[in-house]
Write an enzyme that holds these catalytic residues in place. Sequence first.
Site, short mmCIF file in Angstrom:
data_model
loop_
_atom_site.label_atom_id
_atom_site.label_comp_id
_atom_site.label_asym_id
_atom_site.label_seq_id
_atom_site.Cartn_x
_atom_site.Cartn_y
_atom_site.Cartn_z
N GLY A 36 0.74 -1.36 0.07
CA GLY A 36 0.03 -0.03 0.11
C GLY A 36 0.66 1.30 -0.27
O GLY A 36 1.80 1.24 0.69
N GLU A 38 0.70 4.43 1.16
CA GLU A 38 0.77 5.32 2.07
C GLU A 38 1.57 4.60 3.21
O GLU A 38 2.20 5.23 4.02
CB GLU A 38 -0.72 6.01 2.75
CG GLU A 38 -1.30 6.84 1.61
CD GLU A 38 -2.17 6.06 0.50
OE1 GLU A 38 -2.63 6.79 -0.39
OE2 GLU A 38 -1.99 4.81 0.59
N SER A 39 1.03 3.37 3.54
CA SER A 39 1.82 2.61 4.42
C SER A 39 3.35 2.18 4.23
O SER A 39 4.15 2.07 5.02
CB SER A 39 0.99 1.36 4.81
OG SER A 39 1.23 0.40 3.50
N TYR A 105 -6.41 -5.74 -9.29
CA TYR A 105 -6.85 -5.34 -7.76
C TYR A 105 -8.12 -6.19 -7.76
O TYR A 105 -9.08 -6.53 -8.55
CB TYR A 105 -7.46 -4.02 -8.01
CG TYR A 105 -6.33 -2.93 -7.96
CD1 TYR A 105 -5.39 -2.85 -7.12
CD2 TYR A 105 -6.07 -2.16 -9.24
CE1 TYR A 105 -4.26 -2.15 -7.10
CE2 TYR A 105 -5.14 -1.25 -9.22
CZ TYR A 105 -4.33 -1.32 -8.10
OH TYR A 105 -3.10 -0.48 -8.53
N TYR A 106 -8.60 -6.55 -6.41
CA TYR A 106 -9.65 -7.21 -5.78
C TYR A 106 -9.77 -6.55 -4.72
O TYR A 106 -9.74 -6.82 -3.53
CB TYR A 106 -9.50 -8.74 -5.58
CG TYR A 106 -9.22 -9.51 -6.86
CD1 TYR A 106 -9.81 -10.37 -7.50
CD2 TYR A 106 -7.79 -9.74 -7.11
CE1 TYR A 106 -9.98 -10.85 -8.66
CE2 TYR A 106 -7.65 -10.53 -8.32
CZ TYR A 106 -8.54 -11.07 -9.00
OH TYR A 106 -8.22 -11.73 -9.94
N GLY A 253 8.66 5.09 -5.83
CA GLY A 253 8.16 6.33 -5.49
C GLY A 253 7.70 6.69 -3.96
O GLY A 253 7.86 7.88 -3.57
N ASP A 254 7.07 5.81 -3.28
CA ASP A 254 6.89 5.94 -2.01
C ASP A 254 8.05 6.12 -1.12
O ASP A 254 8.11 7.01 -0.17
CB ASP A 254 6.05 4.65 -1.55
CG ASP A 254 4.84 4.35 -2.60
OD1 ASP A 254 4.21 5.39 -3.04
OD2 ASP A 254 4.44 3.25 -2.42
N ASP A 290 8.78 -3.63 -0.99
CA ASP A 290 8.29 -2.33 -1.11
C ASP A 290 9.03 -1.57 -0.10
O ASP A 290 9.46 -0.52 -0.44
CB ASP A 290 6.87 -2.03 -0.64
CG ASP A 290 5.91 -2.61 -1.87
OD1 ASP A 290 6.48 -2.41 -3.21
OD2 ASP A 290 4.82 -2.67 -1.72
#
Length: 321
Positions: A36, A38-39, A105-106, A253-254, A290
Amino acid sequence: MGTVDVLCLGETMALFVPAEPGPPDEVVTWTRTVGGAESNVASHLAVLGLRSAWVSAVGDDAFGRAVVSTIASFGVDVSCVAVDPYRPTGLYVKESDASGSPVRYYRTGSAASGMSPVSLDALALDGVRVVHTSGITPALSDSCLDLMRTLFTGPRDVTLSFDLNWRPRLWADRDPSVLRELASAADVVFVGADEADLVWGIGEPAAIREFLPETHTLVVKLGAQGAVVFEGTAEPVYQPALEVDVVEPVGAGDAFAAGFLFGTLSDWSPRRRLRAGHLRAASSLLTHHDVGPSLPVSFVSAMLDASDDEWAAAHVTTDMT
């Protein structure tokens, strides 16, 4: 929630990646992790030594528990994550093939899509210095869009950070014009030049700045070329990216946003903030995860203050993590 420097708000899901080669319809073994935007930022900031929190909603299920425990393992405050007894935790799948790693995505009807302005009532923003969100959240549902508009238009005493994070599949039946509205209301905005071209039809940094004149700090990312920051009425500052042996670009990018925000809260110059972003992104580019291992502290310290020639000559390899 205790006192935090940066509060990150947005959906995180269970993520499945192939554990063996081959087209997705033939892959039998998959590895479950979590992902995710933001996380990811919250986790990178915690690793960098800041007090970060992640706010979202998950289902009352095994995937939700896995998401929360994984993010907490980085030192992120997850005490304000809601557990929805009716909606499930979203999930997505990386369907690796010859063309790269397309994502499926689901997440329709997920717990996070049920967030609304009411979700803000439980947050204690006293002491929070930055709230970081992205353009993913307003695409999840009408109530999530209402949440974002409430956050961005209401009275506040915090810096709002917004990453465009363009996800075209999420906007297939929604109006993406709201993204300009949100970006214009934010204090710090991250946008890829390629994203801006897809969403707004403008890809040149100067044109993006003209499109978002109200944003105080606008960071335009140029991929492997580097990034440029526009701040107030000052002259733009460009910083080339590092040469990196890229393993996978997802999540870089995060990581960049986290590095830049770390530099912002450290009161660094624009060039040093961009370098902090590039260095953090490099650590992400070296791994399939990530949030991977950090680069050596000695290397990071040296590169933050390196000459332009030393920066240009640097080469980040997998041996460094």
